[in-house]
Design a protein around this motif. Structure first.
Motif, short mmCIF file in Angstrom:
data_model
loop_
_atom_site.label_atom_id
_atom_site.label_comp_id
_atom_site.label_asym_id
_atom_site.label_seq_id
_atom_site.Cartn_x
_atom_site.Cartn_y
_atom_site.Cartn_z
N UNK A 125 0.83 -1.24 0.27
CA UNK A 125 -0.07 -0.53 0.18
C UNK A 125 0.67 1.03 -0.46
N UNK A 126 1.74 1.44 -0.12
CA UNK A 126 3.21 2.06 -0.14
C UNK A 126 2.86 2.80 -1.41
N UNK A 127 2.58 4.11 -1.61
CA UNK A 127 2.07 5.43 -2.78
C UNK A 127 3.26 4.85 -3.52
N UNK A 128 3.22 4.52 -5.00
CA UNK A 128 3.91 4.10 -5.56
C UNK A 128 5.02 5.45 -5.57
N UNK A 129 5.24 6.57 -6.03
CA UNK A 129 5.97 7.03 -6.09
C UNK A 129 7.21 7.77 -4.93
N UNK A 130 6.84 6.79 -3.80
CA UNK A 130 7.57 6.47 -2.58
C UNK A 130 9.15 5.43 -3.66
#
Lengths: 459, 275, 459
Positions: free
Chosen positions: A288-293
């Motif tokens: 669930x970590x945003x892809x931009x991270x």
């Protein structure tokens, strides 16, 4: 012993008739529970069913909104994009003057590469419209041609040097403005011009060419064999497609083995302890970590710390692999769980070691499910844009990428860059690139569904 | 012909209800009822009468169709897509499978208590008030309070919960939960209460309380109970029906069934030879 | 490339090892002694012992050699160059590298650079030789050692299984390592940022304008790093998205799971899920091309002043994207409500709508709240839609018709293109990334806790 306490049959038969009569004559009020059948209850019931109908209507509305939005999106893209698969070309009688196109006079590719093919095209166009006199008019006339027309023509002559010295009709690429006008994206203005980019004179030339059959829409081969360009009529998706291919290749090669291995460990071997608990919670959170991270991770670790090349599919693939890993692990674990315990027990019963049970029985049976999950994860990775922006795959790259470390962009990033361009021609090309991307996604998902259907087992 | 003779089973000796019931029509009359789950024929040609203000027990080995039959009376089988019911069941003379009949209305008249206590995850008060609210049976808060109190009293739960009506119903013990579910059913003021093995998830003390309650309730309600415990059937019911492999084997006054069963299969079952 | 060749050689050696081990075991068996394991296990053992240490060494070399060579080159530079600030040094090294690879013509004007290039090339040569030497030594050593281990008593199967088990465990830790890498890289870079800009200014400052001076002598352009406008903008767009997605997704899920006949559901559900499979860059294009102008024109028509990149357009499109996310999560949650509650309600004569509204939804509330939290966290981290449709205007407003910007937009804007890695401007992207990571992670953890509790309630 014949039912001594029971009445004889004839007695029962006699008693039946009066009772049935009595029943039919019984007044309704006598019946218990009349409060559920009286008029007030009927009215309440009608109101309750009306409420139910309203409730269902909201549901239908919600589904309608969702499907409507989907259709709106797809129709917008299709109507904007399909025309990009054909491209406007002009037919000109071109004279291949050897002095101009073949300066060394030996018809070798080296000599032809120095030839001025732009001039022969320009001359042909000016011959066609001798009325264009004066600098402004000539500039307007030449603006009908694409700046890439000469390179295409050169390639054609290199392939067939016998054209040199002859005069023959040749189709050459028109500029994007002409293309947009031909496809009807520009409104005709009151003064005879169009779209604010073509003036009345240019429109008249175009219409004359069209009337004589020298202006036509032809299959846009360039779109499938070129890379990026500044001119919308010269762009192609091949650079993006190959960039995406290399990126996904790296992604799959890394994510699939690690994902499957991790799933096997967690599902089949892992003891229940703190360590495996941490891994499980971690995988769920990572998903669930945003892809931009992940893009930031790639930038800080792979580019800055390890000094890997910017804009390379290799780094993009690694970043997307880390991102897809949780998805693949979760799907693979589900596939392993679907293998019934009886298979494991049977193998244990024959004296197989735990590793043998897993490698010989559980893994082969779970593999189709794992593949399906991985294809779906790859489809997600194919559409992913944000992390690739972070690691520099967003550069303007005309060349078709050759390998894992050459500078490249990816198809969705290409879409992003074209979308930034306000020209009408780019709107069309962006939509077309999206259609190509969606076609790839559709194919991958169709393969996944096919695999699932083919290998689906009922235990 | 007497309505409680099973016409499909002429070989079975006639069973007649006790004389005291002869002059009253049955509350529920089922005629040649068949139930299919897809291809499976779960209930075969069952014909039976259920009388008012009595407890009727359905007994039989598991999978014999007794629960399936019970769920025909309030058309709970409608929820299962593959389920098909044929035959005729009347409640107070009206066909409950009549397409014009409203199933919501039917279920208000035929309450049900399930095998596992299933209080809603709401307060005790809201659990009881749920039925009256949806059916619009009360017009004021005071009236609703009254219905809740009366229902809880009838279910012999009032004294235990009167000070914590706002606590969740799920916080009660298993036996209390089941009595809550009975009170919830009573609050709708049904004619008939169906009980599907209401004590199977309870301990003996809670079971005893529920059985006592059933005896109380039969003063006002027609009760049908499905049970796998023959002792329970003997204790609480006035009439007993024995089912086997989807067939109604025998029905009669409880005392008769347990002391002088007519059919070999009934005899085998009550003497514990199978089941 | 040379690493690729080496990897190939390594593969060949592994196959050779497998064959040797297997042959030896077959020989032992034909000698009349039954070895402990099947011959292929002996082969696998030799191959693993040969391949694993060597591949590890290769990987370490690939990832570390470059930075090591850089350190040596820096150490070898004349003092006036090695004393340069970090950013300039990095640029210089890039130049050196480009010249070494022949991408840029050698700058012969500066002898110290030429020296560095030569140094670089020499070191690269040495490092390649060392790599070949070390890796081959490890591989051949492992091969010989493994080959000597093969004997009738040696329990090859157990040894192979143990090695495999370790590999499986290592694979399952990749996800944990990824998380650690994310956390470390974000914290490390963010700390460098907070050394320049106080945390309080970042968290509570009301102005975001990261334009720092290009040259030290420029004045007045120190940049402002107050993240509040970005946070409020993110919130505004996410809330709009949730206002679209939650009612629509929830009602769609309720209707599909409770009212729709199975055959229709089998068609409609996948159609809705297409919405989740469409890449976000496509939504971004759609928002910028179609929805934003539509919103603006509609606003104009009723006399409202709408920004061309309004929060409303971006939010609505993001909401559409999230609909299937909410609906599939809600669907899971509704299915987890035990059937006994449904039956209990129907048994009391409730209609379907009453059962859903009064029993199912309240019972499912914790799960639905959790899925809304997850959807919200996803909206916060969404990048492409807002990059393409929301723009960069850092306004503090709750008016959905104004233009706002988000955290993700600025992360992308700050890191796309050229960066200097010691400026507050570039580093601020990592601070924003850390903020985003912490918030989304917290939301995920909360949601997962709630879901877990909810599941336990009904198990």
């Amino acid at each position: 012993m014949m039912q001594p306490l029971h009445a004889p049959p004839n007695e029962a038969g006699v008693s039946a008739l009066p009772r049935r009569v009595a029943e039919s004559m019984m007044p309704t009020e006598e019946r218990i529970g009349s409060r559920h059948t009286d008029a007030a209850a009927e009215a309440r019931l009608r109101a309750r069913y009306a409420a139910q109908r309203r409730f269902k209507a909201y549901g239908v509305l919600a589904i309608g909104v969702a499907i409507g939005a989907l259709l709106w999106l797809l129709i917008t893209l299709l109507s904007n994009g399909v025309t990009a698969f054909v491209q406007t070309n002009l037919r000109l009688a071109i004279t291949f003057d050897p002095a101009v196109v073949d300066p060394q006079g030996n018809q070798s590719p080296e000599s032809l590469a120095q030839g001025d093919f732009g001039r022969v095209i320009r001359d042909a166009l000016r011959q066609r419209f001798p009325d264009a006199q004066g600098r402004v008019a000539v500039r307007n006339l030449l603006a009908l041609l694409s700046s890439g027309a000469e390179f295409e023509l050169r390639d054609r002559v290199i392939a067939d040097p016998s054209m040199i010295g002859t005069t023959q009709p040749v189709w050459v690429l028109a500029s994007s403005d002409v293309d947009m006008f031909r496809k009807g994206f520009f409104e005709k203005a009151a003064d005879g011009g169009a779209g604010g980019r073509l003036n009345a004179q240019q429109v008249a030339w175009i219409e004359e060419l069209a009337a004589s059959g020298d202006l036509a829409l032809q299959w846009n081969r360039l779109f499938f064999k070129a890379g990026d360009s500044r001119d919308p009529e010269l762009v192609g998706v091949l650079g993006g497609v190959l960039g995406s291919f290399f990126t996904l290749f790296v992604c799959l090669v890394l994510a699939f083995p690690f994902g499957v291995a991790a799933a096997i460990y967690l599902e089949e071997f892992a003891p229940k302890n703190r360590f495996t608990d941490i891994i499980e919670v971690n995988i769920n959170n990572l998903a669930a970590v945003p892809s931009i991270i992940f893009g930031l991770l790639g930038l800080a670790v792979f580019l800055n710390f390890f000094g890997m090349p910017r804009s390379a599919p290799l780094v993009g693939g690694i970043v997307l692999a880390l991102m897809s890993l949780p998805t693949i692990i979760i799907a693979s674990r589900a596939a392993l769980r679907a293998v019934p315990p009886s298979i494991r027990e049977a193998a244990y019963g024959l004296g197989a070691s735990k590793m043998q049970v897993v490698l010989h029985h559980v893994l082969p049976l779970g593999l189709p499910g794992m593949l399906t999950g991985s294809i779906i994860a790859m489809a997600q990775a194919l559409g992913e844009t944000a992390p690739l922006l972070m690691i520099g795959m967003v550069a303007f790259i005309v060349d078709i990428p050759q390998g894992l470390t050459s500078s490249a962009t990816a198809l969705p990033v290409q879409i992003f860059m074209w979308a930034d361009n306000p020209e009408r021609g780019f709107v069309e090309k962006t939509s077309a690139a999206i259609i190509v991307l969606l076609a790839f996604l559709l194919t991958m998902n169709a393969i996944a569904i096919f695999l699932r259907k083919k290998f689906e087992r009922r235990w | 012909m007497d309505s409680n003779i099973a016409p499909s089973q002429p070989s079975v000796p006639t069973v007649v209800s006790p004389p005291m019931l002869q002059n009253e029509p049955p509350a529920i009359a089922a005629r040649t009822v068949n139930v299919f789950y897809g291809e499976k024929h779960a209930l075969k040609d069952v014909t039976i009468d259920i009388y008012r203000r009595q407890v009727t027990a359905f007994i039989g080995p598991s999978g014999c169709g007794k629960s399936t039959f019970l769920r025909c009376f309030n058309r709970m089988n409608d929820i299962i897509e593959t389920c098909r019911v044929t035959g005729r069941i009347t409640l107070d003379g009206g066909d409950i499978y009549d397409p014009r009949l409203d199933v919501v209305q039917l279920r208000a008249r035929v309450g049900m208590v399930f095998q596992k206590p299933n209080p809603f995850p709401k307060s005790i008060y809201d659990n009881i008030a749920y039925g009256p609210r949806i059916h619009g049976l009360t017009t004021s808060r005071k009236e609703l309070d009254n219905v809740v109190e009366q229902s809880l009293r009838r279910a012999a739960l009032w004294d235990e919960v009167k000070d914590r009506l706002s606590e969740p119903g799920t916080a009660l013990s298993g036996g209390q939960q089941q009595r809550l579910c009975i009170a919830r059913a009573i609050a709708v003021s049904p004619d008939v209460i169906l009980m599907d093995e209401p004590c199977s998830a309870l301990d003996p003390i809670a079971t005893a309380k529920i059985e006592e309650l059933m005896d109380e309730l039969r003063q006002d309600y027609t009760i049908i109970i499905v049970t796998h415990s023959m002792q329970q059937a003997a204790r609480v019911s006035q009439r007993t029906a024995f089912f086997h492999l989807g067939e109604l084997v025998e029905v009669g006054p409880t005392e008769e069934i347990f002391t002088r069963p007519q059919d070999k299969r009934t005899q085998d079952y009550i003497t514990g030879r199978f089941g | 490339m040379t690493a690729g060749v080496l990897a190939l050689v390594l593969c060949v050696l592994c196959f050779a090892g497998f064959w040797l081990g297997r042959q030896e075991a077959v020989r032992i068996r034909s000698g009349g002694v039954q070895p402990h394991s099947l011959p292929s296990y002996y082969g696998s053992y030799v191959a693993l012992v040969c391949g694993i240490p060597a591949s590890l060494a290769l990987l370490i070399w690939i990832s570390a050699a470059d930075s090591l060579v850089r350190q040596f080159v820096i150490a070898g530079l004349p003092d006036h160059l090695s004393a340069l600030p970090e950013g300039d040094l990095a640029l210089l090294l890039t130049d050196v590298r480009n010249m070494a690879y022949g991408r840029v013509p050698l700058n012969t004007a500066r002898p110290e650079i030429v020296g560095a290039v030569e140094h670089y090339l020499r070191l690269g040569e040495i490092s390649r030789w060392l790599m070949w030497l070390v890796v081959l030594a490890l591989a051949i050593g492992g091969l010989l050692l493994g080959r000597r281990m093969v004997s009738a008593e040696f329990r090859a199967r157990n040894a192979v299984e143990q090695i495999l088990n370790i590999l499986l465990i290592a694979s399952s830790t990749v996800a944990v390592l990824t998380t650690i890498a994310i956390v470390l890289s974000l914290i490390f870079e963010a700390l460098r940022f907070f050394a320049k800009v106080p945390v309080t200014e970042f968290l509570f400052g009301l102005t975001w304008s990261p334009q720092t001076a290009l040259r030290a002598e420029q004045v007045g352009a120190s940049g402002a790093f107050g993240a509040v406008p970005l946070i409020t903008g993110t919130m505004l767009i996410s809330v709009i998205a949730m206002l679209v997605a939650v009612p629509t997704g929830l009602m769609a899920a309720v209707y599909m799971s409770e009212f729709m006949p199975g055959r229709l559901r089998a068609v409609v559900k996948p159609v809705l899920e297409i919405l989740a499979g469409i890449p976000t860059v496509v939504y971004g294009f759609f928002a910028a091309l179609t929805v934003a102008p539509l919103v603006r024109d509609a606003g104009m028509a009723i006399g409202l002043n709408v920004a061309s990149q309004s929060a409303l357009a971006a939010g609505v499109v993001m909401g559409i994207m999230i609909i299937p996310f909410v609906s599939s999560l809600s669907d899971d949650v509704l299915n987890a409500v035990p059937n006994s509650l449904r039956e209990g309600s129907y048994g009391l004569g409730a209609t379907q709508a009453e059962t859903i509204k009064l029993v199912l939804l309240p019972a499912a509330l914790p799960g639905i709240v959790a899925s809304v939290i997850l959807a919200f966290s996803r909206a916060l981290g969404e990048t492409m839609i807002v990059v393409m449709a929301a723009g960069l205007a850092a306004n503090i407003t709750i008016n959905p018709l104004d233009a706002v910007t988000t955290v993700t937009v600025h992360i992308a804007a700050l890191l796309v293109g050229d960066q200097e890695f010691d400026s507050a401007k570039t580093l601020s992207a990592f601070a924003l990334g850390l903020l985003l990571f912490v918030v989304t992670l917290t939301l995920n953890v909360i949601a997962q806790r709630v879901v877990k509790k909810y599941r336990e309630q009904y198990e």
